[in-house]
Design a protein around this motif. Structure first.
Motif, PDB file in Angstrom:
ATOM      1  N   HIS A   1      50.541   3.291-134.678  1.00  0.00           N
ATOM      2  CA  HIS A   1      51.351   2.121-135.019  1.00  0.00           C
ATOM      3  C   HIS A   1      50.604   1.190-135.974  1.00  0.00           C
ATOM      4  O   HIS A   1      51.182   0.213-136.452  1.00  0.00           O
ATOM      5  CB  HIS A   1      51.736   1.355-133.758  1.00  0.00           C
ATOM      6  CG  HIS A   1      52.564   2.173-132.806  1.00  0.00           C
ATOM      7  ND1 HIS A   1      52.006   2.994-131.847  1.00  0.00           N
ATOM      8  CD2 HIS A   1      53.921   2.322-132.704  1.00  0.00           C
ATOM      9  CE1 HIS A   1      52.963   3.594-131.165  1.00  0.00           C
ATOM     10  NE2 HIS A   1      54.150   3.210-131.670  1.00  0.00           N
ATOM     11  N   GLY A   2      49.323   1.455-136.200  1.00  0.00           N
ATOM     12  CA  GLY A   2      48.542   0.681-137.160  1.00  0.00           C
ATOM     13  C   GLY A   2      47.928  -0.590-136.627  1.00  0.00           C
ATOM     14  O   GLY A   2      47.207  -1.291-137.358  1.00  0.00           O
TER      15      GLY A   2
ATOM     16  N   LEU B   1      42.393  -1.148-146.917  1.00  0.00           N
ATOM     17  CA  LEU B   1      43.349  -1.979-147.656  1.00  0.00           C
ATOM     18  C   LEU B   1      43.756  -1.305-148.960  1.00  0.00           C
ATOM     19  O   LEU B   1      44.946  -1.210-149.300  1.00  0.00           O
ATOM     20  CB  LEU B   1      42.733  -3.350-147.929  1.00  0.00           C
ATOM     21  CG  LEU B   1      43.670  -4.487-148.341  1.00  0.00           C
ATOM     22  CD1 LEU B   1      44.627  -4.821-147.213  1.00  0.00           C
ATOM     23  CD2 LEU B   1      42.850  -5.721-148.716  1.00  0.00           C
ATOM     24  N   LEU B   2      42.775  -0.802-149.705  1.00  0.00           N
ATOM     25  CA  LEU B   2      43.049  -0.153-150.989  1.00  0.00           C
ATOM     26  C   LEU B   2      43.782   1.176-150.804  1.00  0.00           C
ATOM     27  O   LEU B   2      44.545   1.599-151.683  1.00  0.00           O
ATOM     28  CB  LEU B   2      41.738   0.075-151.745  1.00  0.00           C
ATOM     29  CG  LEU B   2      40.980  -1.194-152.190  1.00  0.00           C
ATOM     30  CD1 LEU B   2      39.656  -0.827-152.824  1.00  0.00           C
ATOM     31  CD2 LEU B   2      41.840  -2.020-153.147  1.00  0.00           C
ATOM     32  N   ALA B   3      43.550   1.831-149.683  1.00  0.00           N
ATOM     33  CA  ALA B   3      44.206   3.116-149.424  1.00  0.00           C
ATOM     34  C   ALA B   3      45.624   2.945-148.900  1.00  0.00           C
ATOM     35  O   ALA B   3      46.335   3.942-148.707  1.00  0.00           O
ATOM     36  CB  ALA B   3      43.381   3.917-148.425  1.00  0.00           C
ATOM     37  N   GLY B   4      46.031   1.715-148.652  1.00  0.00           N
ATOM     38  CA  GLY B   4      47.380   1.465-148.177  1.00  0.00           C
ATOM     39  C   GLY B   4      47.574   1.705-146.698  1.00  0.00           C
ATOM     40  O   GLY B   4      48.716   1.731-146.213  1.00  0.00           O
ATOM     41  N   VAL B   5      46.480   1.890-145.945  1.00  0.00           N
ATOM     42  CA  VAL B   5      46.585   2.124-144.498  1.00  0.00           C
ATOM     43  C   VAL B   5      46.933   0.825-143.777  1.00  0.00           C
ATOM     44  O   VAL B   5      47.711   0.821-142.819  1.00  0.00           O
ATOM     45  CB  VAL B   5      45.266   2.716-143.949  1.00  0.00           C
ATOM     46  CG1 VAL B   5      45.344   2.902-142.432  1.00  0.00           C
ATOM     47  CG2 VAL B   5      44.954   4.036-144.638  1.00  0.00           C
ATOM     48  N   THR B   6      46.373  -0.288-144.246  1.00  0.00           N
ATOM     49  CA  THR B   6      46.620  -1.589-143.627  1.00  0.00           C
ATOM     50  C   THR B   6      47.965  -2.144-144.084  1.00  0.00           C
ATOM     51  O   THR B   6      48.232  -2.248-145.284  1.00  0.00           O
ATOM     52  CB  THR B   6      45.496  -2.576-144.003  1.00  0.00           C
ATOM     53  OG1 THR B   6      44.240  -2.007-143.647  1.00  0.00           O
ATOM     54  CG2 THR B   6      45.686  -3.890-143.277  1.00  0.00           C
ATOM     55  N   LYS B   7      48.804  -2.521-143.127  1.00  0.00           N
ATOM     56  CA  LYS B   7      50.132  -3.074-143.432  1.00  0.00           C
ATOM     57  C   LYS B   7      50.133  -4.600-143.359  1.00  0.00           C
ATOM     58  O   LYS B   7      50.679  -5.273-144.236  1.00  0.00           O
ATOM     59  CB  LYS B   7      51.168  -2.503-142.456  1.00  0.00           C
ATOM     60  CG  LYS B   7      51.251  -0.985-142.461  1.00  0.00           C
ATOM     61  CD  LYS B   7      51.569  -0.424-143.844  1.00  0.00           C
ATOM     62  CE  LYS B   7      51.639   1.098-143.837  1.00  0.00           C
ATOM     63  NZ  LYS B   7      51.832   1.655-145.189  1.00  0.00           N
ATOM     64  N   PHE B   8      49.496  -5.138-142.306  1.00  0.00           N
ATOM     65  CA  PHE B   8      49.381  -6.595-142.179  1.00  0.00           C
ATOM     66  C   PHE B   8      48.056  -6.998-142.827  1.00  0.00           C
ATOM     67  O   PHE B   8      46.985  -6.855-142.239  1.00  0.00           O
ATOM     68  CB  PHE B   8      49.424  -6.993-140.700  1.00  0.00           C
ATOM     69  CG  PHE B   8      49.429  -8.477-140.477  1.00  0.00           C
ATOM     70  CD1 PHE B   8      50.596  -9.207-140.643  1.00  0.00           C
ATOM     71  CD2 PHE B   8      48.271  -9.149-140.120  1.00  0.00           C
ATOM     72  CE1 PHE B   8      50.609 -10.584-140.444  1.00  0.00           C
ATOM     73  CE2 PHE B   8      48.273 -10.516-139.919  1.00  0.00           C
ATOM     74  CZ  PHE B   8      49.436 -11.235-140.077  1.00  0.00           C
TER      75      PHE B   8
END
Length: 603
Positions: free
Chosen positions: A508-509, A560-567
């Protein structure tokens, strides 16, 4: 500007002791002096303070680098205390900033206990001589006892800290010789686990006289007696292997050195008793010839250079410390099968004639995983100290019985040791109970899951949660001496654990959106608070700020740069906070940072 910390690399022998010491094999030895009067602790403390002005190298603490441990001078002040622990107990506690020696007293005895990574028997002898001299001068100043210098005034602190192994190392090629496995003493360990100490006193005059009659040195004579004593406890089946004694050799007798660090090597005479040559005279002839062959400058140089060359191997030098320690421990464990027992002759302790009337004798013994005999003398008293953790004392009995047959009587002094204070056993027991409760809870939940909800596997998550709690507790207990290191371990455990938990529940991240940045910020702020409360210098907390800063900057930035982090807000705050910590170190603590990195990364 903070004062620069003086540090030095470990010598060749110290690197072995720093890697292999543990609770059962502390690598601690004791040198002591028995006076003819009870000890005044106040005067002993004053004498110790004066002694440390002569030998400040003893005010060192062990610190951990990426590739090697190293010694760093400290401002810690050693306090004289009444003896209250088992002799040769642990002095070097990992993650705890403590001195590597201790001075205690009991009735009329002054004890100096030393972790072997700090110095060897020669260095400890010089320190104890100075300590006893200072104590006697303070105690008998009114009687006109003068302060006689025991040290050469031309010897500098640099001379004391000189690494003589490196100084006299020369690259030599020596053909590898396959060693035969040695006889191993298989006696039962003592039920209590405490050190078995057996001390006797001989007459130096009688031992020397008998040795000269036989045409050998005192060390050769006692070595032969020791081998015979072990042989008398061997079965016929054991005689296929030799009795091998490890005998340390003071290299200062071969190379000029005023170093207070370790500077010794060893020889390993091994005698086969299955050749039909098992009389005392046969053994004596062999040992004498072995000593004459091995104790030459050429042979000693070859062996010393072989050991130093191993340390300088590029693969070993560049291996991380923890991996290196595992290899050293494995090598030490493997080498034990080639040695039966250990014999250390610390030679004579000399004191000026004016001090002799106040001194009864000196003595020495050491903690050991095997059986060890340590010997030293003062005037006509030769002190022998057998140590082991075996229940039986048959070898010691055989040793003194053989001496009686040689016309030498051994006097047994009454043991003067207080009951050891062992509060740690209660703490260990409490943790064992806690571990048992955690394991019992996991099994109970698995059983309930199987009985009532066999189609679901919720007990696995419960077990993982309990296991995580136990692991966090174990890290907290094992790293309790260093709060900053404890926090770094908790940081890694919490971030990795939350990531795995998130992944196993369908991803769910939340682990990277909230837990990772929150934990990184919390740990960074906690490090600041701990450093402030404990009043630590920059060099003591520097490495933990660097690790937490890099961890809290690089990992969230990659995610963050890989787009894994959403918030992304919390991650950005984490990156900014941790980056500012790193920048503050670079701007305001650049010199200290350079110095600390040099120490931590030295190879």
């Amino acid at each position: 500007m903070p004062k620069r910390a003086h540090w030095r690399k470990l010598d060749n022998a110290a690197k072995l002791y720093s890697a292999t010491s543990n609770k059962k094999d502390t690598r601690v030895f004791r040198f002591y002096c028995i006076l003819k009067e009870d000890i005044d602790p106040r005067k002993l403390q004053e004498a110790l303070d004066k002694t440390l002005l002569v030998y400040p190298v003893f005010l060192s603490v062990m610190r951990k680098g990426l590739f090697w441990h190293y010694l760093e001078n400290s401002t810690l002040h050693p306090e004289v205390v009444k003896e209250h622990r088992e002799p040769c107990s642990t002095l070097y506690i990992r993650d705890k900033r403590t001195l590597l020696f201790e001075v205690t007293y009991f009735k009329n005895r002054i004890n100096l206990e030393v972790f072997h990574a700090l110095t060897d028997g020669t260095g400890a002898t010089e320190f104890l001589r100075e300590l006893i001299k200072n104590y006697l001068c303070l105690s008998h100043k009114s009687e006109g006892l003068s302060d006689i210098s025991l040290t050469d005034p031309d010897i500098t602190i640099q001379d004391q800290e000189n690494d003589s192994f490196s100084k006299y190392y020369t690259k030599m090629q020596k053909p590898k010789e396959k060693k035969p496995k040695a006889v191993q003493i298989k006696n039962l360990q003592r039920e209590t686990g405490l050190l078995n100490i057996d001390e006797r006193i001989l007459s130096v005059k009688y031992v020397l006289a008998r040795s000269r009659e036989l045409g050998v040195s005192m060390t050769v004579f006692l070595t032969a007696v020791y081998m015979m004593a072990i042989h008398q406890e061997m079965s016929h089946r054991q005689e296929k292997d030799p009795v091998v004694l490890m005998i340390p050799v003071n290299l200062r007798k071969f190379f000029p050195s005023n170093s207070m660090l370790n500077f010794f090597n060893w020889i390993e005479p091994g005698y086969h008793f299955d050749k039909g040559r098992d009389t005392f005279e046969d053994v004596l002839i062999y040992v004498k010839e072995y000593f004459n062959t091995e104790l030459t400058l050429e042979q000693v140089s070859r062996h010393m250079s072989e050991l130093v060359a191993l340390e300088m191997h590029p693969v070993l030098r560049l291996a991380p410390l923890e991996l290196k320690n595992l290899c050293i421990r494995a090598g030490a464990y493997y080498a034990e099968k080639y040695v039966t027992a250990i014999f250390s002759n610390m030679s004579a302790v000399h004191m000026p004639e004016a001090y002799s009337p106040y001194i009864e004798r000196f003595g020495v013994f050491t903690n050991t995983p095997k059986m060890e005999l340590c010997v030293c003398s003062f005037e006509d008293k030769l002190s022998l100290g057998f140590t082991s953790r075996y229940e039986t004392t048959n070898i010691q009995r055989n040793f003194y019985r053989i001496l009686e047959e040689q016309g030498i009587h051994a006097e047994k002094p009454e043991p003067e040791y207080p009951e050891p204070d062992v509060p740690r056993k209660l703490k260990v027991r409490i943790f064992h109970i806690y571990s048992f409760i955690c394991l019992a809870a996991i099994l109970a939940f698995i059983a309930l899951n199987f009985m009532f909800h066999p189609k679901t596997h919720w007990s696995l998550f419960t077990a993982a949660g309990i296991g995580s709690m136990w692991l966090a507790t174990w890290i907290g207990v094992s790293k309790r001496y260093n709060l900053m290191k404890n926090l770094m371990w908790q940081l890694i455990l919490m971030s990795a654990g939350s990531f795995l938990w998130d992944l196993s529940t369908g991803w769910h991240g939340w682990s990277v959106d909230f837990i990772l940045p929150a934990v990184c910020i919390s740990v960074s702020l906690s490090l600041l608070i701990i450093a402030k409360i404990q009043g630590q210098s920059a060099r003591e907390y520097m490495i933990y700020f660097v690790m937490s800063g890099l961890y809290g900057t690089i990992l969230p930035l990659i995610l963050l740069l890989a787009g894994v982090t959403k918030f992304q807000i919390l991650s950005l705050v984490c990156i900014i906070v941790c980056s500012l910590i790193l920048l503050s170190l670079l701007i305001f603590r650049w010199k200290e940072l350079q110095e600390e990195m040099k120490k931590k990364f030295h190879v």
